[in-house]
Design an enzyme around this catalytic site. Structure first.
Site, PDB file in Angstrom:
ATOM      1  N   ASP A  24       0.815  -1.213   0.000  1.00  0.00           N
ATOM      2  CA  ASP A  24       0.000   0.000   0.000  1.00  0.00           C
ATOM      3  C   ASP A  24       0.851   1.267   0.000  1.00  0.00           C
ATOM      4  OD1 ASP A  24       0.685  -0.813   2.656  1.00  0.00           O
ATOM      5  OD2 ASP A  24      -0.815   0.543   3.485  1.00  0.00           O
TER       6      ASP A  24
ATOM      7  N   ASP B 220       5.146   3.323   8.462  1.00  0.00           N
ATOM      8  CA  ASP B 220       4.275   2.755   9.459  1.00  0.00           C
ATOM      9  C   ASP B 220       5.093   2.426  10.712  1.00  0.00           C
ATOM     10  OD1 ASP B 220       2.625   2.816   7.252  1.00  0.00           O
ATOM     11  OD2 ASP B 220       1.989   0.751   7.411  1.00  0.00           O
TER      12      ASP B 220
END
Length: 312
Positions: free
Chosen positions: A66, A211
């Site tokens: 992603d 992340d």
């Protein structure tokens, strides 16, 4: 320095949010930098005022799809625009080079411009006369990095009014005085240019962490930043999911901002699960973050934020 969010969803796109990508436009240069490049990023460019031809660098926090799947398609479309196309430099964790080369090879894609790939390591990964880019490892399920973009200190402003009071008319002498040089005026007076230049202006600092779950390196990287962009995948009530996936809650992102003493926090990378509850989860997320760090904003696709240079 203008930040534009091209994707603010985590994992998968939603009806209103694409997956992660952030564009950074820098002052007084035509190029732009991209941070992560989720699937569909090239389409987001078409829906924005940004120009794909100006793309100069792409920085990848990690190699989850992603944040990565949009890259090769974007480069391929960029190379079809014709004319002389500037090279692009890619920065990312170990494996980025192999991913890009194999994808280009097996899709029979031939780019009309050069690409340079650099494997990042903790510390400074790029610098020039104006900016320094550094990174530190974060805490995720795979190798992941946060990036700090720091503008170098700028020379002080030229005090035009003071120069006029001294009877110095605009012209070639202004350039020398702006550089702090000693100048002899036609009437014989000697002027020290340093007296006509204000104090140095501190450069701006932008930090991007995604992340990651809450970790000390995010705080260290973000120390004193003008803007911290930090993932906030889950609300505090879903902390168990955050821990399992090694992601942050809104509270964790706000704690990083508070402990790093940043000026502004922008949260992004939201779980699609909150799109189904008419935005209640996202509203709660913003409230949670602001309860810890009041100057928090929630990113939306195509929203831009201008990072103003400090007055001093």
């Amino acid at each position: 320095m203008r930040i534009t969010f091209l994707g603010t969803s985590s994992g998968t796109p939603t009806r209103t949010r694409n997956v992660t990508s952030i564009a950074l436009q820098l002052p007084q240069r035509a190029g732009l930098w991209l941070f992560d490049c989720g699937e569909g990023t090239q389409h987001q460019f078409l829906l924005s005022s940004l120009r794909l031809s100006q793309l100069d660098k792409v920085f990848f926090t990690h190699l989850h799809g992603d944040h990565l799947f949009g890259l090769v398609g974007l480069l391929a479309s960029r190379s079809l625009r014709g004319g002389e196309i500037p090279a692009v430099t890619l920065y990312g964790p170990l494996g980025l080079k192999e991913y890009v080369e194999s994808t280009l090879h097996y899709s029979y894609t031939h780019l009309g411009h050069d690409i340079e790939m650099q494997t990042v390591k903790p510390g400074t990964i790029f610098e020039d006369e104006e900016f320094i880019v550094s990174c530190l490892p974060l805490k995720h399920r795979v190798e992941s990095y946060g990036f700090a973009i720091t503008e170098r200190e700028q020379t002080g402003r030229f005090l035009v009014e003071k120069a006029r009071e001294l009877g110095i008319t605009p012209g070639p002498l202004y350039g020398k005085l702006k550089n702090g040089e000693m100048v002899t005026l036609p009437d014989g007076r000697i002027i020290d240019g340093k007296e006509l230049v204000g104090p140095p202006r501190k450069g701006r600092k932008i930090v991007y962490c995604s992340d990651t779950i809450f970790c000390p390196n995010a705080i260290e990287l973000a120390r004193g930043a003008d803007v911290l962009i930090h993932e906030a995948t889950y609300t505090a009530g879903d902390e168990e999911l955050a821990v399992r996936g090694q992601h942050s809650t809104s509270i964790m992102a706000a704690q990083v901002a508070r402990e790093a003493d940043v000026k502004t926090l922008i949260i992004t990378h939201f779980s699609p699960r909150y799109e189904a509850d008419e935005g209640n989860g996202l509203n709660l997320m913003l409230q949670e973050a602001r309860s810890i760090f009041p100057n928090t904003f929630m990113a939306e696709d195509f929203w831009s934020y201008e990072v103003i240079r400090p007055n001093t």
